[in-house]
Design a protein around this motif. Structure first.
Motif, PDB file in Angstrom:
ATOM      1  N   ARG A   1     170.921  69.960  14.079  1.00  0.00           N
ATOM      2  CA  ARG A   1     169.361  68.890  13.883  1.00  0.00           C
ATOM      3  C   ARG A   1     169.530  68.056  12.720  1.00  0.00           C
ATOM      4  N   ARG A   2     169.561  68.842  11.907  1.00  0.00           N
ATOM      5  CA  ARG A   2     170.338  68.910  10.364  1.00  0.00           C
ATOM      6  C   ARG A   2     171.642  67.254   9.806  1.00  0.00           C
ATOM      7  N   VAL A   3     172.393  68.404  10.646  1.00  0.00           N
ATOM      8  CA  VAL A   3     173.775  67.489  10.747  1.00  0.00           C
ATOM      9  C   VAL A   3     173.645  66.117  10.917  1.00  0.00           C
ATOM     10  N   ARG A   4     172.116  65.741  12.214  1.00  0.00           N
ATOM     11  CA  ARG A   4     172.343  64.217  12.801  1.00  0.00           C
ATOM     12  C   ARG A   4     171.120  63.652  11.756  1.00  0.00           C
ATOM     13  N   ALA A   5     170.299  64.348  10.877  1.00  0.00           N
ATOM     14  CA  ALA A   5     170.007  63.758  10.152  1.00  0.00           C
ATOM     15  C   ALA A   5     170.687  63.237   8.796  1.00  0.00           C
ATOM     16  N   LEU A   6     171.194  63.934   8.681  1.00  0.00           N
ATOM     17  CA  LEU A   6     172.854  63.351   7.361  1.00  0.00           C
ATOM     18  C   LEU A   6     173.287  62.856   7.546  1.00  0.00           C
ATOM     19  N   LEU A   7     173.761  63.183   8.581  1.00  0.00           N
ATOM     20  CA  LEU A   7     174.298  61.088   9.176  1.00  0.00           C
ATOM     21  C   LEU A   7     174.020  60.025   9.288  1.00  0.00           C
TER      22      LEU A   7
ATOM     23  N   GLN B   1     181.733  65.804  12.513  1.00  0.00           N
ATOM     24  CA  GLN B   1     183.242  64.654  13.020  1.00  0.00           C
ATOM     25  C   GLN B   1     182.765  64.808  13.914  1.00  0.00           C
ATOM     26  N   HIS B   2     182.141  65.708  15.542  1.00  0.00           N
ATOM     27  CA  HIS B   2     181.942  65.111  16.998  1.00  0.00           C
ATOM     28  C   HIS B   2     180.582  64.274  16.506  1.00  0.00           C
ATOM     29  N   HIS B   3     179.571  63.897  15.677  1.00  0.00           N
ATOM     30  CA  HIS B   3     178.530  62.762  15.942  1.00  0.00           C
ATOM     31  C   HIS B   3     179.260  61.912  14.792  1.00  0.00           C
ATOM     32  N   ALA B   4     180.187  61.527  13.849  1.00  0.00           N
ATOM     33  CA  ALA B   4     180.646  60.617  12.902  1.00  0.00           C
ATOM     34  C   ALA B   4     180.969  59.785  13.254  1.00  0.00           C
ATOM     35  N   ARG B   5     182.187  60.747  14.592  1.00  0.00           N
ATOM     36  CA  ARG B   5     183.797  59.263  15.106  1.00  0.00           C
ATOM     37  C   ARG B   5     184.433  58.955  13.176  1.00  0.00           C
ATOM     38  N   GLY B   6     184.799  59.920  12.758  1.00  0.00           N
ATOM     39  CA  GLY B   6     185.465  59.227  11.183  1.00  0.00           C
ATOM     40  C   GLY B   6     184.841  58.326  10.576  1.00  0.00           C
ATOM     41  N   LYS B   7     183.385  58.275  10.817  1.00  0.00           N
ATOM     42  CA  LYS B   7     182.870  57.631   9.370  1.00  0.00           C
ATOM     43  C   LYS B   7     182.012  58.380   8.668  1.00  0.00           C
ATOM     44  N   VAL B   8     182.538  59.660   8.049  1.00  0.00           N
ATOM     45  CA  VAL B   8     182.552  60.924   7.366  1.00  0.00           C
ATOM     46  C   VAL B   8     183.779  61.966   7.588  1.00  0.00           C
ATOM     47  N   VAL B   9     184.748  62.321   5.856  1.00  0.00           N
ATOM     48  CA  VAL B   9     185.603  62.958   6.046  1.00  0.00           C
ATOM     49  C   VAL B   9     184.633  64.186   6.163  1.00  0.00           C
ATOM     50  N   VAL B  10     184.850  65.455   7.363  1.00  0.00           N
ATOM     51  CA  VAL B  10     184.665  66.598   7.521  1.00  0.00           C
ATOM     52  C   VAL B  10     184.916  67.635   6.792  1.00  0.00           C
TER      53      VAL B  10
ATOM     54  N   GLU C   1     171.870  59.114   6.994  1.00  0.00           N
ATOM     55  CA  GLU C   1     171.206  59.227   5.927  1.00  0.00           C
ATOM     56  C   GLU C   1     173.099  58.397   5.193  1.00  0.00           C
ATOM     57  N   LEU C   2     173.454  59.369   5.429  1.00  0.00           N
ATOM     58  CA  LEU C   2     174.750  59.021   4.805  1.00  0.00           C
ATOM     59  C   LEU C   2     175.434  58.204   5.244  1.00  0.00           C
ATOM     60  N   VAL C   3     175.349  57.149   7.173  1.00  0.00           N
ATOM     61  CA  VAL C   3     176.052  55.540   6.875  1.00  0.00           C
ATOM     62  C   VAL C   3     174.843  54.768   6.717  1.00  0.00           C
ATOM     63  N   SER C   4     173.952  55.223   7.084  1.00  0.00           N
ATOM     64  CA  SER C   4     172.551  54.623   5.901  1.00  0.00           C
ATOM     65  C   SER C   4     172.457  53.889   4.575  1.00  0.00           C
ATOM     66  N   ALA C   5     173.444  55.136   3.625  1.00  0.00           N
ATOM     67  CA  ALA C   5     173.399  55.022   2.677  1.00  0.00           C
ATOM     68  C   ALA C   5     174.556  54.351   2.215  1.00  0.00           C
ATOM     69  N   SER C   6     175.589  54.446   2.943  1.00  0.00           N
ATOM     70  CA  SER C   6     177.208  53.133   3.146  1.00  0.00           C
ATOM     71  C   SER C   6     177.113  52.208   3.416  1.00  0.00           C
ATOM     72  N   ARG C   7     176.240  51.822   3.913  1.00  0.00           N
ATOM     73  CA  ARG C   7     176.302  49.651   4.379  1.00  0.00           C
ATOM     74  C   ARG C   7     175.625  48.561   3.647  1.00  0.00           C
ATOM     75  N   PRO C   8     176.318  48.318   2.961  1.00  0.00           N
ATOM     76  CA  PRO C   8     176.218  47.069   2.195  1.00  0.00           C
ATOM     77  C   PRO C   8     175.127  46.599   2.752  1.00  0.00           C
ATOM     78  N   CYS C   9     174.358  46.100   1.610  1.00  0.00           N
ATOM     79  CA  CYS C   9     172.880  45.854   1.708  1.00  0.00           C
ATOM     80  C   CYS C   9     173.345  44.387   1.474  1.00  0.00           C
ATOM     81  N   THR C  10     172.584  43.757   2.960  1.00  0.00           N
ATOM     82  CA  THR C  10     172.636  42.093   3.151  1.00  0.00           C
ATOM     83  C   THR C  10     171.309  41.708   2.660  1.00  0.00           C
ATOM     84  N   LYS C  11     171.305  40.465   2.338  1.00  0.00           N
ATOM     85  CA  LYS C  11     170.305  39.725   2.331  1.00  0.00           C
ATOM     86  C   LYS C  11     169.916  38.605   4.252  1.00  0.00           C
ATOM     87  N   PRO C  12     168.681  38.345   4.463  1.00  0.00           N
ATOM     88  CA  PRO C  12     167.968  38.272   5.801  1.00  0.00           C
ATOM     89  C   PRO C  12     168.914  37.043   5.207  1.00  0.00           C
TER      90      PRO C  12
END
Length: 142
Positions: free
Chosen positions: A121-127, A25-34, A129-140
């Protein structure tokens, strides 16, 4: 795009899962429901855990252990177990991770800190991963 949901589960929901939930919750700042839960919830959160988390500016003093429910598991995208054995229901399509961590029950704050730091350490790695997976793919653009 939906907000990912993470459920942390341990036996008593008084130590490891509470620390993990507080840190995410602290690190995600609302980007993840915990959420966190226990297969056999204790009456209170471990005081040494509350003290160790307070050192990082995370207040768990008002948290209470919650019971594990099938609905809680069903609504989560990622379920992270921490020593709860087979008590956690398994639903198809859910991602399950089992984090092997020492149990802080009965330990002084000095011995809880390394557990907290490993969870962090594990929470930061999970976050990440979750944040990068939830980003929309964009074309350069070019």
């Amino acid at each position: 795009m939906t907000t990912p949901e993470v459920l942390f589960v341990c036996v008593h929901n008084a130590g490891r899962s509470q620390m993990a939930a507080g840190l995410l919750q602290h690190h995600a700042r609302g980007k993840v429901v915990v959420r966190s839960a226990g297969s056999a919830p204790a009456d209170t959160v471990n005081p040494a855990v509350v003290a160790a988390m307070a050192e990082l500016g995370i207040d768990l003093s008002r948290e209470f252990p919650q019971p594990l429910t099938a609905e809680g598991v069903r609504s989560a995208d990622v379920v992270i177990t921490m020593g709860c054995g087979d008590a956690c229901p398994v639903f198809p399509g859910k991602r399950y991770l089992d984090w092997k961590l020492d149990d802080p029950a009965g330990l002084p704050v000095e011995q809880v800190r390394p557990i907290r730091d490993e969870i962090d350490r594990r929470v930061r790695a999970l976050l990440a991963e979750l944040v990068s997976a939830s980003r929309p793919c964009t074309k350069p653009s070019g």
